[in-house]
Structures are given as structure tokens and as C-alpha cells.
Design an enzyme around this catalytic site. Sequence first.
Site, short mmCIF file in Angstrom:
data_model
loop_
_atom_site.label_atom_id
_atom_site.label_comp_id
_atom_site.label_asym_id
_atom_site.label_seq_id
_atom_site.Cartn_x
_atom_site.Cartn_y
_atom_site.Cartn_z
CD GLU A 189 -19.38 9.03 45.35
OE1 GLU A 189 -18.20 9.34 45.53
OE2 GLU A 189 -20.02 9.31 44.33
CD GLU A 264 -22.63 12.88 45.13
OE1 GLU A 264 -21.66 13.00 44.35
OE2 GLU A 264 -22.52 12.72 46.35
C1 GLA Z 1 -18.36 12.49 44.80
C2 GLA Z 1 -18.76 12.84 46.22
C3 GLA Z 1 -19.17 14.27 46.39
C4 GLA Z 1 -18.24 15.18 45.62
C5 GLA Z 1 -18.26 14.79 44.16
C6 GLA Z 1 -17.38 15.67 43.29
O1 GLA Z 1 -19.37 12.03 44.06
O2 GLA Z 1 -19.79 12.00 46.69
O3 GLA Z 1 -19.11 14.58 47.74
O4 GLA Z 1 -16.97 15.07 46.13
O5 GLA Z 1 -17.74 13.49 44.04
O6 GLA Z 1 -17.74 16.98 43.41
#
Ligand code: GLA
Length: 619
Positions: A189, A264
Site C-alpha cells: 500500500e 486484501e
Molecule cells: C492494510 C495493510 C494490512 C493490514 C490491514 C488492516 O490494508 O495492508 O497489512 O494492516 O490494513 O488489518
Amino acid sequence: MINSKYSKWWLLTLLCLGGGLARATEPGRPATHTFALGPTQFLLDGKPFQMISGELHYPRIPREAWRARLKMAKAMGLNTIGTYVFWNAHEPQPGKYDFSGNHDVAAFVKMAQEEGLWVILRPSPYVCAEWEFGGYPYWLQNVPGLKVRSQEPQYVAAYQRYIQAVGKQLAPLQVNHGGPVLMVQVENEYGSYGNDKQYLTLNKQLFEQAGFDGLLYTCDPARDVAAGYLPGLLPAVNGLDNPQQVKQIVRTHHNGQGPFYIAEWYPAWFDWWGAPHHTVPAAQYTARLDSVLKAGLSINMYMFHGGSTRGFMNGANYKGDTSHYEPQVSSYDYDAPLDEAGNATPKFMAFREVIAKYRPAGQPLPAVPAARPAAVLPPLQLTRTARLLDRLPAPVANATPLTFEALKQAYGFVLYRATVPGGSTQTLKLTDLRDYAVVMVNGQRVGTLDRRLKQDSLRLTLPTGPVQLDILVENMGRVNFGEYLLQNTKGITHSVRLGGKEVKNWRMYGLPFEQAPVVAKATGAAPVAAGGPVLRSASFTLNTPADTYLDMRAWGKGSVWVNGHNLGRYWSIGPQQTLYVPAEWLKKGSNDITVLELLKPEQATLTTLNHSLLNELKP
Ligand code: GLA
């Protein structure tokens, strides 16, 4: 003479022509595969492949239970698992690598292969993940001027050394080398943090130099894909499950093409101290999962199984600025399909039903393994007791307080001790406290300070004569997300003042608890009367080891070790009130338990439950 380069080329051509089949390059060598990007689908050995993946993290699951969790993934219908790779687990001190035991990520990946699962690998190396410092080792902060997530040369040098070590472990496990790793994620991210495409290019180069010569990809929340994608790599999308929107975002940043991957997808969320437990009923998700699978998108649920963030490895968030601090709890149950102990939940069963609709004909899902038995033990009397202040190591002396980093200590506690003149009432002020302190005067607790509550001062009434001032500071977890990643030092960061005057001449006692503390023999009532933090220990006998949950509701705040394993932190404020003890870490015969209790030295009885309590907040 046969030109070996030429013959290799020929072999490759033959292999490509034969696409669609797994191939062994040499007799006795593992079968290799091809994994590629098609215009709308991933292509595994040339054929469309829909990844139905779930995330689980090897350090959050006892190694002894890895296989059972992977079997659960199969039983829910997953064909792939995702995992981060955690830098601070693998390089706890500069140049000292650890890929053993619960950190043997290569063994975890091989085990997934043995269980018939593909793997998505995320060595990012920044991982976020509610993990201490987002996976960065604490010592990066000891290099003056080092800037994480940037092209700053000292960061790049440390990163390069580490990713080379990771490559040695994991590059041979990519599908094109005979392993199960389909794709490898660079950064994490990044678009939510910066927009330096050169830095992203550098990440790609470092990964390639480390041997990651298969498919690489990036992932970002929908709104940040523009900043976080790298032309040429697949831009995956996080946290969005509307198939049309996902397709549109991917196409916009990938020459009008797919494939489409939700890297995700959150079936619920994580928890932090002092805030309610997060749950979301499965019914809110099943139709969405169905529409994603129906549309042919690939997906990775974050988390499929969260497990527990044991030891001191939880991270924290800032809300707004650095003063609003939210350290995460030890349970990483996440209200995920598989619960903290690895048991199927109603969400698991509901997702399984959806996934079953998309199974190839004639391939029914494996049966769901039975729930693990959980036991209630007779109440434990923790009679072996020692005052923490009676067990201090040799101190480091300095005029001003030193941070954990300056002391080269990553986690745990530091006791700051100074002698101050008594006989008055004064205000004690810490600049800055990171993150929680028990303040003692002549060995007696006089108060606590909690960074979450913006507490940095305490009124102290000091007895006459020289007074021993002790401040036991706990690192509650370095921030793992956001712009303040590099404001993450721990302990007392600058100074301590008493009545406005700076207190000098400190002795610092490091208490990292890297090994489980041992309390040898039972003592009398003295530790209790003294009113400071204590260690309490007991041995107990088991005939049939089974999962159990320590009920910490009667206790104050601290950590627990069972048979040498640090199970994590507890804190009466909740929402987490139990600590999960995996059966795999218990033994038939004699077992040992030790509690470090900061606030309630008189508490000596520990009871257990056959289920977790993750949602009880106490004021
Ligand atoms: C983001 C991150 C993950 C985690 C999620 C919340 O998307 O990429 O590593 O921290 O948030 O659980």
C-alpha cells in the site's frame, strides 16, 4: 561441443510449447510451472486460474499447528494462501538472521505446497499488518538520517542486505523453480504513503536481484492505486469488492487489461486496547464473495486466520497526530473465518458454501476438521513469587534517560532509576513517555502513566531524605502505519523533571524478556507487601494437553509465559480478557507458567476458560 546456452533455450521453447502441463526440468527435480498474466485471468501453466486465497501469518501460529491451519484452508475451499515476511522477526539485530523455528518461513511455504496450496508471498519489506513498526526492525532508527520507504541510501543498503537473505530462503520456492509461490508483492500500500515511482522501481530491482524472477505485483486501497502502482507490474486492489469498480481501477493502471486481483478483502477488523472488539456477521459478506467469484476475480481474504500476536510484536496506530496512540491487543482473531485457535466459525461455513459453488466438477471440498477440544483447568495457585525490582540486571548509567534504541533494546521494558531529594510534594513530568509507566517511590507504586490517555505527569509526595525514584516503562508497540513511522523511539525520549527541575544521573535496567523469566522458589508475603511489579510462577500437571484460555479478568496488566512461550500481553481495560494457550505448547506431565503482573501484586490465583473473551471493556 554442445552450446549449453543454446540447449537451454531449446528446452525452454519445448516447455513453452507444451504449456498447460507441470514440468520437471530434470529427473528428480520438483515440477516447475508457469504463472502469467492473461488479459482478464491469471494463467497457470497456460490455463485460466482463479486464486481463492486467504492470508495467515506463520509467526502468529505455533509452528506445531501450521499444518492443521493449512488443512483448514483447504477445507474452506482456498487454493492459495497469502503471507507477509516479517523483517524484524528475521533480522532482530543488524546482520543476525533468524529463519529457524517459528520463523522458518521456507518450511511454512513448503508445507503449504505439501498440502496442495499455492502461495502469494509478501516480503514487502514494509508490511503494516498490526505488527511492531510495520515489520521494520527497531535498529533502523539507530542509523542517523535513515528514512524508511524511500530511496535514502542507508535504508536501501539495509533493505538490500535483508532482501538478499530472504531471496536465498524463498526465491527457489517460486513456481518457475518448482515451489508453490505464484506471485511476490513489492512494498505494501505504498500509494497510501508516497508517490515516488523511482522508489518503486528500485524495489522491483532489489527483488529481482534477490532472485525473485517470477511475477511481481503491488497492492493499494482503491483511492491510492494511482500513487502506488508501478507501470508494468499488476496493480492489485485492497478493500474493494465491487467487481466492476475493481476491474475499472486495474484496467486504468494496467494498459486496459487485467487480471483482476483483490489482494486484501477484510472479513472484519483488528482490535486495540480500550476499544470494542470488531465483528461483522458473515451474512454481510457472503453475497459479496459470491459476486467476486462469479465475476472471475481473484481474491485474498485478510485474514483467513489471524491467530495471535504473541510476545511484544503488536503494532499501534496514530489517529491524527502522534499523541493519539492506539496499541493493538495480542489476539489477532480478527473475527476471521478461522478463529484465534484455528476452529471453523459460522463465517467459515458460510464462505465455504459460497466457494463450493465454484469448484471444478468432481472436486468436492475436503470435510471440515473437527473443532479442537478446549479444557478448563483447576485454578492455578502461583505461589513462586519474586519482586521485579529484586531481579534487575546490571544498569547502564547516563546523565539523561536513554531510549530503548540507544540501549539497543527492541522490546519489553526499561526501568529508569534516579535518586532525588525528598521531603516535599512535586510534579513529576516525563518528556515524552513511550508508552506506559509504573512510577515507584522507594519501591512502592505511587501511580501509572498511560500515553493513550495523554498522561505525562504525576503529583508525588516524597518522604524525607534521599528518595529512590523508579519509572518502569513498557514499549506497548511501535506504530505500524502512517506518516509518523520514524517517530517511533521508545522509553523516555528526552527528559524527566521534578518540580520543574531536570532530574539527572539515571541508571537504566533493560528488561527485554527475550527468554521466559524463571522464578525458582516460593517466597513469603514480602513481595505483596512491597506493592511493585511481581513475577508469579507455578507448575501444574496435565494428563491430556488441550487448548485453554487464561482468564485474566482478575489481574491488572502484564505478560504471560507458558513452557517458555510468551503468550502476549493482558490488560484489564480490555476488550481482550483471555490469553489463548495452544495445546501444542502444553505437555503431558509437568508444565510451567509465569506471569509478570505490573499492577496487582497480590493477585495469585489464575483460572482458565474453554473459550475466549475478546469483547469485555472495563472502565
Ligand atoms: C492494510 C495493510 C494490512 C493490514 C490491514 C488492516 O490494508 O495492508 O497489512 O494492516 O490494513 O488489518
